[in-house]
Scaffold this motif. Sequence first.
Motif, short mmCIF file in Angstrom:
data_model
loop_
_atom_site.label_atom_id
_atom_site.label_comp_id
_atom_site.label_asym_id
_atom_site.label_seq_id
_atom_site.Cartn_x
_atom_site.Cartn_y
_atom_site.Cartn_z
N GLU A 62 -32.27 -15.55 45.36
CA GLU A 62 -31.69 -14.48 45.77
C GLU A 62 -30.33 -14.19 45.11
N LEU A 63 -30.08 -12.90 44.92
CA LEU A 63 -28.87 -12.42 43.90
C LEU A 63 -27.92 -12.07 44.67
N VAL A 64 -26.61 -12.56 44.77
CA VAL A 64 -25.49 -12.27 45.57
C VAL A 64 -24.29 -11.63 44.66
N PRO A 65 -24.01 -10.80 44.81
CA PRO A 65 -22.54 -10.16 43.93
C PRO A 65 -21.40 -10.95 44.31
N ARG A 66 -20.63 -11.29 43.36
CA ARG A 66 -19.50 -12.09 43.74
C ARG A 66 -18.42 -11.19 44.43
N ALA A 67 -18.59 -9.95 44.58
CA ALA A 67 -17.51 -9.12 45.26
C ALA A 67 -18.21 -8.88 46.83
N ALA A 68 -19.07 -9.77 47.18
CA ALA A 68 -19.63 -9.69 48.35
C ALA A 68 -18.60 -9.92 49.60
N GLU A 69 -18.49 -9.40 50.53
CA GLU A 69 -17.73 -9.69 51.60
C GLU A 69 -18.29 -10.74 52.67
N ALA A 70 -17.33 -11.24 53.32
CA ALA A 70 -18.05 -12.30 54.33
C ALA A 70 -18.92 -11.61 55.44
N GLY A 71 -20.00 -12.29 55.64
CA GLY A 71 -20.91 -11.49 56.43
C GLY A 71 -22.08 -10.94 55.58
N TYR A 72 -21.97 -10.96 54.37
CA TYR A 72 -22.77 -10.14 53.41
C TYR A 72 -24.30 -10.76 53.70
N LEU A 73 -25.27 -10.05 54.05
CA LEU A 73 -26.74 -10.43 54.05
C LEU A 73 -27.29 -10.94 52.70
N VAL A 74 -27.36 -12.14 52.82
CA VAL A 74 -28.29 -12.78 51.64
C VAL A 74 -29.77 -12.63 51.40
N THR A 75 -30.34 -13.20 52.43
CA THR A 75 -31.71 -13.14 52.76
C THR A 75 -31.79 -13.52 54.12
N LYS A 76 -33.17 -13.44 54.63
CA LYS A 76 -33.46 -13.68 55.97
C LYS A 76 -34.84 -14.57 55.80
N VAL A 77 -34.95 -15.71 56.67
CA VAL A 77 -35.88 -16.75 56.60
C VAL A 77 -36.73 -16.11 57.73
N VAL A 78 -38.04 -16.06 57.26
CA VAL A 78 -38.94 -15.47 58.48
C VAL A 78 -39.83 -16.66 58.61
N ALA A 79 -40.11 -16.79 59.99
CA ALA A 79 -41.00 -18.02 60.39
C ALA A 79 -41.92 -17.38 61.58
N VAL A 80 -43.00 -17.96 61.90
CA VAL A 80 -43.88 -17.82 63.00
C VAL A 80 -44.34 -19.34 63.69
N ASP A 81 -44.60 -18.98 64.86
CA ASP A 81 -45.22 -20.23 65.64
C ASP A 81 -46.57 -19.83 66.35
N GLY A 82 -47.36 -20.61 65.94
CA GLY A 82 -48.88 -20.47 66.71
C GLY A 82 -48.88 -20.74 68.27
N ASP A 83 -47.74 -21.47 68.47
CA ASP A 83 -47.80 -21.88 70.04
C ASP A 83 -47.54 -20.59 70.90
N SER A 84 -47.50 -20.61 72.31
CA SER A 84 -47.37 -19.43 73.23
C SER A 84 -46.02 -19.84 74.01
N GLY A 85 -45.30 -18.81 74.53
CA GLY A 85 -44.15 -19.01 75.54
C GLY A 85 -43.06 -19.65 74.92
N GLN A 86 -42.45 -20.50 75.36
CA GLN A 86 -41.17 -21.08 75.29
C GLN A 86 -41.36 -22.08 73.98
N ASN A 87 -42.57 -22.56 73.77
CA ASN A 87 -42.71 -23.52 72.93
C ASN A 87 -42.61 -22.93 71.28
N ALA A 88 -42.86 -21.48 71.32
CA ALA A 88 -42.75 -20.55 70.15
C ALA A 88 -41.34 -19.98 69.87
N TRP A 89 -40.52 -20.15 70.70
CA TRP A 89 -39.34 -19.66 70.37
C TRP A 89 -38.62 -20.64 69.30
N LEU A 90 -37.94 -19.80 68.23
CA LEU A 90 -37.56 -20.50 66.98
C LEU A 90 -36.25 -20.54 67.12
#
Length: 163
Positions: A62-90
């Motif tokens: 991921e490339l981040v400009p040095r001029a980025a402000e605090a709170g700049y979105l670098v990336t997002k980790v995306v995950a899933v869980d094969g379980d159901s209900g509360q067991n799948a809350w990540l």
Amino acid sequence: LFALRSLDYEALQAFEFGVRAADRGSPALSSQARVRVLVLDDNDNAPFVLYPPQNGSAPCTELVPRAAEAGYLVTKVVAVDGDSGQNAWLSYQLLKATEPGLFGVWAHNGEVRTARLLSERDAVKHRLVVLVRDNGEPPRSASVTLHVLLVDGFSQPYLPLPE
């Protein structure tokens, strides 16, 4: 009665079958029963990271400009869980960082953001390890390694991948 294979709540929550028993007496006596099996929901699946891909190919940088402000979105980790209900809350947590305090991970959505303004003293290459944990008991988890490169601008040539 016993199961010939493991039962997975996400594939089958309940099923029924009939049982009939008969003796060899004279006259023969018999009885029938209907058995209903309810499958309990165990936390049997660990989270699976979809992004960045963890297929053994070259790491995603991921490339981040040095001029980025605090709170700049670098990336997002995306995950899933094969379980159901509360067991799948990540939830997401930053486990390791080349420079602690420079990046943070939002616990409920996996967004990786800058925690403060970047300075010239900050290293160019950063390695972050993010833990993804489910809400099951016992909790199951997966981790992902992110590579971040601080650049002066997106017009500069792409720098080599971190080792």
